[in-house]
Scaffold this active site. Structure first.
Site, PDB file in Angstrom:
ATOM      1  N   LYS A  95       0.856  -1.192   0.000  1.00  0.00           N
ATOM      2  CA  LYS A  95       0.000   0.000   0.000  1.00  0.00           C
ATOM      3  C   LYS A  95       0.890   1.238   0.000  1.00  0.00           C
ATOM      4  O   LYS A  95       1.795   1.364   0.838  1.00  0.00           O
ATOM      5  CB  LYS A  95      -0.885  -0.032   1.253  1.00  0.00           C
ATOM      6  CG  LYS A  95      -2.217   0.653   1.103  1.00  0.00           C
ATOM      7  CD  LYS A  95      -3.080   0.357   2.328  1.00  0.00           C
ATOM      8  CE  LYS A  95      -4.405   1.077   2.246  1.00  0.00           C
ATOM      9  NZ  LYS A  95      -5.156   0.937   3.503  1.00  0.00           N
TER      10      LYS A  95
HETATM   11  O1  G3P Z   1      -7.961   1.894   5.237  1.00  0.00           O
HETATM   12  C1  G3P Z   1      -8.336   3.126   4.732  1.00  0.00           C
HETATM   13  C2  G3P Z   1      -9.734   3.565   5.096  1.00  0.00           C
HETATM   14  O2  G3P Z   1     -10.649   2.516   4.961  1.00  0.00           O
HETATM   15  C3  G3P Z   1      -9.830   4.320   6.376  1.00  0.00           C
HETATM   16  O3  G3P Z   1     -11.164   4.570   6.771  1.00  0.00           O
HETATM   17  O4  G3P Z   1     -12.804   5.351   8.436  1.00  0.00           O
HETATM   18  O5  G3P Z   1     -10.359   5.876   8.773  1.00  0.00           O
HETATM   19  O6  G3P Z   1     -11.680   7.024   7.000  1.00  0.00           O
HETATM   20  P1  G3P Z   1     -11.511   5.759   7.795  1.00  0.00           P
END
Ligand code: G3P
Length: 217
Positions: free
Chosen positions: A83
């Site tokens: 990633k």
């Molecule tokens: O892994 C990346 C993403 O899914 C993060 O989500 O909820 O932290 O914006 P969030």
């Protein structure tokens, strides 16, 4: 649409893996910090639980550092996906790793132009963040729609991995739009099975079954 679970919690991953619903796992530095565990150890454990793609994010921000870290992470297991952040160095690293035969997930995507660049760099996955755009009153799902059109216009093979998913409706709308993958937090993924009429109907069936006095076994 494939389901990835967005977590570094191995107990949650094991439980979901046993349902057959899981196609992969995504992690990020915040999720690793939340787990309180050693990064490489937890990635190795996740890769042993699932045969699906497991995203592990580099911490370096320069090209050379990203490539060095990617080589270490890639050696953990065959299903590790590297990633990378959506920066120029991240795109350069994406191009090199793709040429080396390593799968990549370009993350922190907030615009269709960024997604176009990632596809041109050969990314295996692009991760547009829906919830974080919604937080700013910008329609995150519109970004998924735009990327779907652009990738289809030019036949890019990069898979749209919808991320920052917060609700069941995000999952449904991503499926309607045609995202290739949704990475979903465990609670939201498990919540997709719930419907009050299912619970009510099951209660009624069980009550009527009890009245028959029968047993299947
Ligand atoms: O892994 C990346 C993403 O899914 C993060 O989500 O909820 O932290 O914006 P969030």
């Amino acid at each position: 649409m494939k389901f990835f679970v967005d977590t570094a919690d191995t107990a949650e991953i094991k439980e979901l893996e046993s349902t057959g619903l899981l196609d992969g796992v995504t992690t990020n530095p915040s999720l690793i910090a939340k787990s309180g565990r050693d990064f490489k150890e937890v990635i190795a454990e996740i890769c042993a639980i699932t045969q699906g793609d497991v995203s592990a994010e580099v911490a370096a921000t320069d090209f050379d550092g990203m490539i060095k870290e990617a080589h270490v992470l890639r050696a953990i297991a065959d299903n590790v996906v590297i990633k990378l952040p959506l920066t120029f160095d991240g795109l350069k690293a994406c191009k090199q790793l793709t040429e080396e035969g390593t799968k990549t997930n370009v993350t922190l995507c907030f615009s269709a132009n960024q997604a176009l660049l990632a596809a041109k760099a050969g990314a295996t996955y692009i991760s547009p963040f829906i919830g974080r755009l919604d937080d700013l009153n910008i329609d995150g799902l519109e970004l998924i729609r735009e990327i779907r059109v652009i990738y289809d216009n030019y036949g890019f093979g990069t898979e749209i991995l919808a991320a920052s998913i917060r609700t069941a409706n995000h999952v449904k709308d991503c499926a309607l739009i045609g995202a290739d993958v949704a990475t979903v937090p465990p609670a939201t993924l498990k919540g997709l099975v719930k419907h009050p009429l299912t619970d009510k109907g099951l209660d009624a069936f069980l009550a009527d079954w009890a009245k028959t006095g029968q047993s299947v076994l």
